[in-house]
Design an enzyme around this catalytic site. Structure first.
Site, PDB file in Angstrom:
ATOM      1  N   ASP A  75       0.123  -1.484   0.337  1.00  0.00           N
ATOM      2  CA  ASP A  75       0.013   0.056   0.333  1.00  0.00           C
ATOM      3  C   ASP A  75       0.686   1.738  -0.400  1.00  0.00           C
ATOM      4  O   ASP A  75       0.435   1.999  -0.823  1.00  0.00           O
ATOM      5  CB  ASP A  75      -1.091   0.019   1.060  1.00  0.00           C
ATOM      6  CG  ASP A  75      -2.058   1.206   1.079  1.00  0.00           C
ATOM      7  OD1 ASP A  75      -1.149   2.016   1.694  1.00  0.00           O
ATOM      8  OD2 ASP A  75      -3.053   1.168   0.538  1.00  0.00           O
ATOM      9  N   MET A 135      -5.136   2.377  -0.132  1.00  0.00           N
ATOM     10  CA  MET A 135      -4.962   1.825  -1.293  1.00  0.00           C
ATOM     11  C   MET A 135      -5.341   0.316  -1.765  1.00  0.00           C
ATOM     12  O   MET A 135      -6.336  -0.041  -2.506  1.00  0.00           O
ATOM     13  CB  MET A 135      -3.848   2.425  -2.181  1.00  0.00           C
ATOM     14  CG  MET A 135      -3.155   3.422  -2.467  1.00  0.00           C
ATOM     15  SD  MET A 135      -4.445   4.675  -2.998  1.00  0.00           S
ATOM     16  CE  MET A 135      -3.133   6.325  -2.990  1.00  0.00           C
ATOM     17  N   ASP A 136      -5.616   0.107  -0.206  1.00  0.00           N
ATOM     18  CA  ASP A 136      -5.916  -2.123  -0.155  1.00  0.00           C
ATOM     19  C   ASP A 136      -7.144  -1.636  -0.578  1.00  0.00           C
ATOM     20  O   ASP A 136      -7.937  -2.065  -0.803  1.00  0.00           O
ATOM     21  CB  ASP A 136      -4.828  -2.048   0.889  1.00  0.00           C
ATOM     22  CG  ASP A 136      -3.803  -2.647   0.415  1.00  0.00           C
ATOM     23  OD1 ASP A 136      -4.013  -3.265  -0.595  1.00  0.00           O
ATOM     24  OD2 ASP A 136      -2.813  -2.794   1.267  1.00  0.00           O
ATOM     25  N   ILE A 137      -7.346  -0.401   0.740  1.00  0.00           N
ATOM     26  CA  ILE A 137      -9.122  -0.508   0.829  1.00  0.00           C
ATOM     27  C   ILE A 137     -10.272  -0.250  -0.295  1.00  0.00           C
ATOM     28  O   ILE A 137     -11.082  -0.667  -0.571  1.00  0.00           O
ATOM     29  CB  ILE A 137      -9.949   0.326   1.964  1.00  0.00           C
ATOM     30  CG1 ILE A 137      -8.943  -0.496   3.452  1.00  0.00           C
ATOM     31  CG2 ILE A 137     -11.393   0.826   2.341  1.00  0.00           C
ATOM     32  CD1 ILE A 137      -8.934   0.842   4.003  1.00  0.00           C
TER      33      ILE A 137
END
Length: 401
Positions: free
Chosen positions: A142, A171-173
């Site tokens: 991320d 960014m992961d979420i």
């Protein structure tokens, strides 16, 4: 599978993903009623189980992102383990994976192999840089993607290089949200066409989208945006301000809002009538003097009084809270976002739900993230129809770890 009429009731997902981007996507779908069978490595499970902090031996990050799922522990390095996984896939509508490029191919669980036998399958592949081309094998995390996308260059104090990452794994979420949307789109398409498809999402493309309008601004002008800290390039006054009893953030996006701030909150007609501040362009041009004027006045008020006046006057604002203050805030309690749910070994654990409310097909009742392999027997028996003797034999062979 619950009989409750949830939005995605009847959708079954074979989830091979780990960490955040894949599991958060499948948790969104599970909360909407999809049956998510999380296939974990026998013995160790999803490596996110080992991330701190832990409560009673259970990882809080893992609990956060794996609600409403079933856990099946398999040794996918054995032919028997892969055979069980293939049987689960055959009974599923969707496969989700975010392994490094090439792993699913080596396991015989790739899109080309699985779709050959099941043309209705939806296969969601989540990666950092895509599955083809020169960057397919690069490992992405991320904060690295935040850096590479230009996101970090826009955050932080303008006087300090090179900028700051966002603390949460945004960014992961965000990639997870994109993936959940893409899966639902593919499922709706299958209702019309009868065919599944390969769905691919990447962290780097998501990160570029997370730049908002600034990505297109660069393409249109050739000028990279710079950090503007807590202020805003398009409106003023916007930013963080100290009061006598704590910080607040306010945003005046137009002339009317500024007039309400000056007259009704700061009780300062002279500030409202200052010709330098009469227009948005003038306030931006004289931003530093304006911000200094507002800071001096707000420092004379306590925070609760300032916020109450702003809310009454219609000036967008809020207290700058700690995480703890936010979780205990009356707005959050009123919405019912936070609850307690049962856990098989911990008694009860706190839970933060999704920000979705359906009038006719409510979300599934939250069930805590499963213990490793807790649902192996039930899935093999109820979903795959395995006889008890076969399950016992697989256990003796070490397929479940």
């Amino acid at each position: 599978m619950s009989d409750k009429e949830t939005p995605l009731r009847g959708l079954r997902i074979a989830d091979f993903s780990h960490f955040i981007a894949g599991p958060f996507a499948t948790m969104i779908l599970a909360d909407m009623g999809a049956e998510v069978i999380k296939i974990e490595s026998a013995g160790t499970g999803d490596n996110f189980r080992h991330y701190p902090p832990h409560i009673g031996g259970e990882s809080v990050p893992y609990l956060w992102v794996n609600r409403n799922k079933k856990s099946v522990a398999l040794d996918l390095k054995t032919p028997e383990g892969r055979a069980v996984a293939l049987d689960i896939v055959a009974k599923s509508d969707v496969v989700v994976e975010n392994f490094s490029t090439g792993v699913m191919e080596r396991l015989g669980l790739d899109w080309a192999t699985l779709s050959h036998d099941n043309p209705r399958l939806i296969y969601a592949s989540v990666s950092s840089y895509g599955r083809r081309g020169p960057y397919a094998n690069r490992i992405g995390f991320d904060p690295v993607v935040q850096a590479e996308s230009g996101f970090i260059s826009m955050n932080g104090d303008p006087a300090q290089e090179p900028g700051y990452r966002a603390g949460p794994s945004v960014m992961d979420i965000a990639t997870a949200m994109m993936t959940a949307n893409a899966i639902q789109g593919a499922w709706i398409a299958r209702l019309r066409t009868g065919r599944g498809q390969l769905v691919e999402t990447t962290m780097i493309e998501t990160a570029i989208n997370m730049l908002g309008n600034f990505s297109l601004s660069y393409l249109a002008t050739g000028v990279s945006p710079t950090r503007f800290g807590n202020t805003q390039a398009t409106a003023s006054p916007v930013g963080a301000f100290e009061t006598a009893t704590g910080p607040i953030y306010l945003a005046c996006a137009n002339d009317r809002t500024f007039q309400r701030l000056a007259r009704d909150v700061l009780l300062d007609p002279a500030l409202a009538d200052d010709p330098a501040y009469a227009t948005s362009a003038g306030r931006r041009e004289n931003q530093q003097r304006l911000l200094s004027d507002i800071r001096a006045r707000l420092k004379q008020q306590d925070r609760d009084t300032s916020l109450a006046r702003m809310h009454e006057a219609g000036v967008p604002c809020g207290a700058i809270r700690t995480v703890g203050e936010a979780m205990d805030a009356p707005e959050i309690k009123e919405l019912g976002l936070v609850s307690s749910i049962a856990h098989p070994t911990l008694g009860t654990i706190p839970n933060v739900g999704l920000p979705m409310h359906f009038s006719e097909t409510p979300l599934a009742e939250p069930v805590a993230a499963p213990l490793l392999g807790a649902d192996t027997d039930a899935v093999l028996r109820d979903v795959l129809g395995y006889a008890p003797e076969r399950i016992s034999g697989l256990r003796e062979e070490g397929v479940f770890g």
